[in-house]
Scaffold this motif. Structure first.
Motif, PDB file in Angstrom:
ATOM      1  N   UNK A  37       0.782  -1.049   0.547  1.00  0.00           N
ATOM      2  CA  UNK A  37       0.099  -0.221   0.247  1.00  0.00           C
ATOM      3  C   UNK A  37       0.435   1.853   0.171  1.00  0.00           C
ATOM      4  N   UNK A  44      -5.376   9.275   0.882  1.00  0.00           N
ATOM      5  CA  UNK A  44      -5.376   8.925   0.967  1.00  0.00           C
ATOM      6  C   UNK A  44      -4.612   7.434   1.026  1.00  0.00           C
ATOM      7  N   UNK A  45      -4.804   6.296   1.492  1.00  0.00           N
ATOM      8  CA  UNK A  45      -3.994   5.107   1.533  1.00  0.00           C
ATOM      9  C   UNK A  45      -4.138   4.064   0.399  1.00  0.00           C
ATOM     10  N   UNK A  91       3.475   0.591   2.599  1.00  0.00           N
ATOM     11  CA  UNK A  91       3.404  -0.571   4.094  1.00  0.00           C
ATOM     12  C   UNK A  91       3.359  -1.720   2.788  1.00  0.00           C
ATOM     13  N   UNK A 106      -8.389  -9.866   8.359  1.00  0.00           N
ATOM     14  CA  UNK A 106      -7.220  -9.160   8.853  1.00  0.00           C
ATOM     15  C   UNK A 106      -6.015  -8.798   7.847  1.00  0.00           C
ATOM     16  N   UNK A 109      -0.022  -5.835   8.942  1.00  0.00           N
ATOM     17  CA  UNK A 109       1.148  -3.880   8.273  1.00  0.00           C
ATOM     18  C   UNK A 109       2.036  -4.441   8.835  1.00  0.00           C
ATOM     19  N   UNK A 110       3.301  -4.166   8.434  1.00  0.00           N
ATOM     20  CA  UNK A 110       4.739  -3.624   8.716  1.00  0.00           C
ATOM     21  C   UNK A 110       4.625  -1.944   8.831  1.00  0.00           C
ATOM     22  N   UNK A 111       5.983  -1.184   9.930  1.00  0.00           N
ATOM     23  CA  UNK A 111       5.745  -0.129  10.001  1.00  0.00           C
ATOM     24  C   UNK A 111       6.409   0.907   8.699  1.00  0.00           C
ATOM     25  N   UNK A 112       6.173   0.108   7.951  1.00  0.00           N
ATOM     26  CA  UNK A 112       6.512   1.371   6.721  1.00  0.00           C
ATOM     27  C   UNK A 112       8.031   2.044   6.084  1.00  0.00           C
TER      28      UNK A 112
ATOM     29  N   UNK B   9     -11.127  15.766   9.442  1.00  0.00           N
ATOM     30  CA  UNK B   9      -9.412  15.809   8.936  1.00  0.00           C
ATOM     31  C   UNK B   9      -8.846  15.762  10.413  1.00  0.00           C
ATOM     32  N   UNK B  33     -13.299  -1.339   8.144  1.00  0.00           N
ATOM     33  CA  UNK B  33     -12.443  -1.765   9.632  1.00  0.00           C
ATOM     34  C   UNK B  33     -12.225  -0.155  10.547  1.00  0.00           C
ATOM     35  N   UNK B  35      -8.677   1.037  11.882  1.00  0.00           N
ATOM     36  CA  UNK B  35      -7.319   1.050  11.991  1.00  0.00           C
ATOM     37  C   UNK B  35      -6.601   2.371  12.770  1.00  0.00           C
ATOM     38  N   UNK B  37      -2.934   4.012  13.381  1.00  0.00           N
ATOM     39  CA  UNK B  37      -1.672   4.588  13.044  1.00  0.00           C
ATOM     40  C   UNK B  37      -0.862   5.390  13.556  1.00  0.00           C
ATOM     41  N   UNK B  40       6.286   4.412  13.607  1.00  0.00           N
ATOM     42  CA  UNK B  40       7.261   3.793  13.864  1.00  0.00           C
ATOM     43  C   UNK B  40       6.618   2.260  14.276  1.00  0.00           C
ATOM     44  N   UNK B  41       5.384   2.093  14.299  1.00  0.00           N
ATOM     45  CA  UNK B  41       4.339   1.210  15.018  1.00  0.00           C
ATOM     46  C   UNK B  41       3.634   0.819  13.521  1.00  0.00           C
ATOM     47  N   UNK B  42       3.491   0.992  12.164  1.00  0.00           N
ATOM     48  CA  UNK B  42       2.729   0.662  11.010  1.00  0.00           C
ATOM     49  C   UNK B  42       1.193   0.843  11.039  1.00  0.00           C
ATOM     50  N   UNK B  43       0.272   0.267  11.104  1.00  0.00           N
ATOM     51  CA  UNK B  43      -1.278  -0.037  10.780  1.00  0.00           C
ATOM     52  C   UNK B  43      -1.571  -0.544  12.123  1.00  0.00           C
ATOM     53  N   UNK B  45      -5.246  -2.631  14.006  1.00  0.00           N
ATOM     54  CA  UNK B  45      -5.921  -3.187  13.931  1.00  0.00           C
ATOM     55  C   UNK B  45      -7.572  -2.564  14.881  1.00  0.00           C
ATOM     56  N   UNK B  59      -6.173  -5.781  16.939  1.00  0.00           N
ATOM     57  CA  UNK B  59      -5.378  -6.111  18.420  1.00  0.00           C
ATOM     58  C   UNK B  59      -5.398  -5.593  19.158  1.00  0.00           C
ATOM     59  N   UNK B  90      -7.414   5.485  11.213  1.00  0.00           N
ATOM     60  CA  UNK B  90      -7.762   5.314   9.230  1.00  0.00           C
ATOM     61  C   UNK B  90      -8.999   4.429   9.341  1.00  0.00           C
ATOM     62  N   UNK B 101      -8.663  -3.622   0.752  1.00  0.00           N
ATOM     63  CA  UNK B 101      -9.453  -2.403   2.088  1.00  0.00           C
ATOM     64  C   UNK B 101      -9.028  -0.656   0.493  1.00  0.00           C
ATOM     65  N   UNK B 103      -9.536   2.841   1.679  1.00  0.00           N
ATOM     66  CA  UNK B 103      -9.288   3.645   2.915  1.00  0.00           C
ATOM     67  C   UNK B 103      -9.973   4.597   2.925  1.00  0.00           C
ATOM     68  N   UNK B 104     -10.041   5.593   3.513  1.00  0.00           N
ATOM     69  CA  UNK B 104     -10.537   6.754   4.505  1.00  0.00           C
ATOM     70  C   UNK B 104      -9.250   7.699   4.012  1.00  0.00           C
ATOM     71  N   UNK B 105      -9.636   9.306   4.198  1.00  0.00           N
ATOM     72  CA  UNK B 105      -8.257  10.661   4.386  1.00  0.00           C
ATOM     73  C   UNK B 105      -7.610   9.896   5.831  1.00  0.00           C
TER      74      UNK B 105
END
Lengths: 119, 112
Positions: A37, A44-45, A91, A106, A109-112, B9, B33, B35, B37, B40-43, B45, B59, B90, B101, B103-105
């Protein structure tokens, strides 16, 4: 539990060059999906590319391609002829499809990796 | 084109306030969903819903609840906001078995 590791927090490359973003994952499952992603600054992603684990052929989408090494549990993204619009967070994500049609789809994700394309 | 919209936003709330984050999708997707964000931790859930009134914990559900009364709308509720809930939130939706998936903004929530 599944884990996704992106070991490059930041990368930069000159415009028009090729760049490869790395991703490794850990799972004991044999059927799964992998995704890249893209999240541009303040936008947006969006999905860049996806790979089904049962397919041996690497997925490609225009300038984006993956190198999927199932035995090594590696899923890298290659961006060819990079453009300024490729500047974004990228990501890597992993999913095990649910057994039924209505279950938890589900994403893990990785940390990017923050990629900057330099003009 | 699939459109996923989020009610705000940017949002600033005080510790202890009840916070509602709204998400609406216009493509009749079954799955929605939430999430969180963090750098350093990503996304990660928080909650997932695969049908109206159906929800499953993700999670990191502690401190959050959700509501899905209509198929197109999925709300995230912080019953009593705390400073450690300052984050980007998100929302995403997907069609069952298609797996992509949308995603929204995002909503950047600051709790002071």
């Amino acid at each position: 539990a599944q884990t996704v590791t992106q070991s490059q927090p930041e990368m930069s490359v000159q415009e028009a060059e090729t760049v490869t973003l790395s991703c490794t994952y850990d799972t004991s499952e044999s059927n799964y999906y992998l995704f890249w992603y893209k999240q541009p600054p303040s936008r947006q992603m969006i999905l860049v590319i996806r790979q089904e684990a049962y397919k041996q052929q690497n997925a490609t989408e225009n300038r984006f391609s993956v190198n999927f090494q199932k035995a090594a549990k590696s899923f890298s993204l290659k961006i060819s002829d990079s453009q300024l619009g490729d500047t974004a967070m990228y990501f890597c994500a992993f999913m095990i499809p649910p057994l039924s049609n209505f279950g938890n789809e589900k994403l893990t994700f990785g940390t990017g990796t923050r990629l900057t394309i330099i003009p | 084109d699939v459109k996923v919209t989020q009610s705000s936003r940017y949002l600033v709330k005080r510790t202890g306030e009840k916070v509602f984050l709204e998400c609406v999708q216009d493509m009749d997707h079954e799955n929605m969903f939430w999430y969180r964000q963090d750098p350093g931790l990503g996304l990660r859930l928080i909650y997932f819903s695969y049908d109206v009134k159906m929800k499953e914990k993700g999670d990191i559900p502690e401190g959050y609840s959700v509501s899905r009364e209509k198929k197109e709308r999925f709300s995230l509720i912080l019953e009593s906001a705390s400073t450690n809930q300052t984050s980007m939130y998100l929302c995403a939706s997907s069609l069952s078995t298609h797996y992509e998936q949308y995603f929204g903004p995002g909503t950047r929530l600051t709790v002071t």
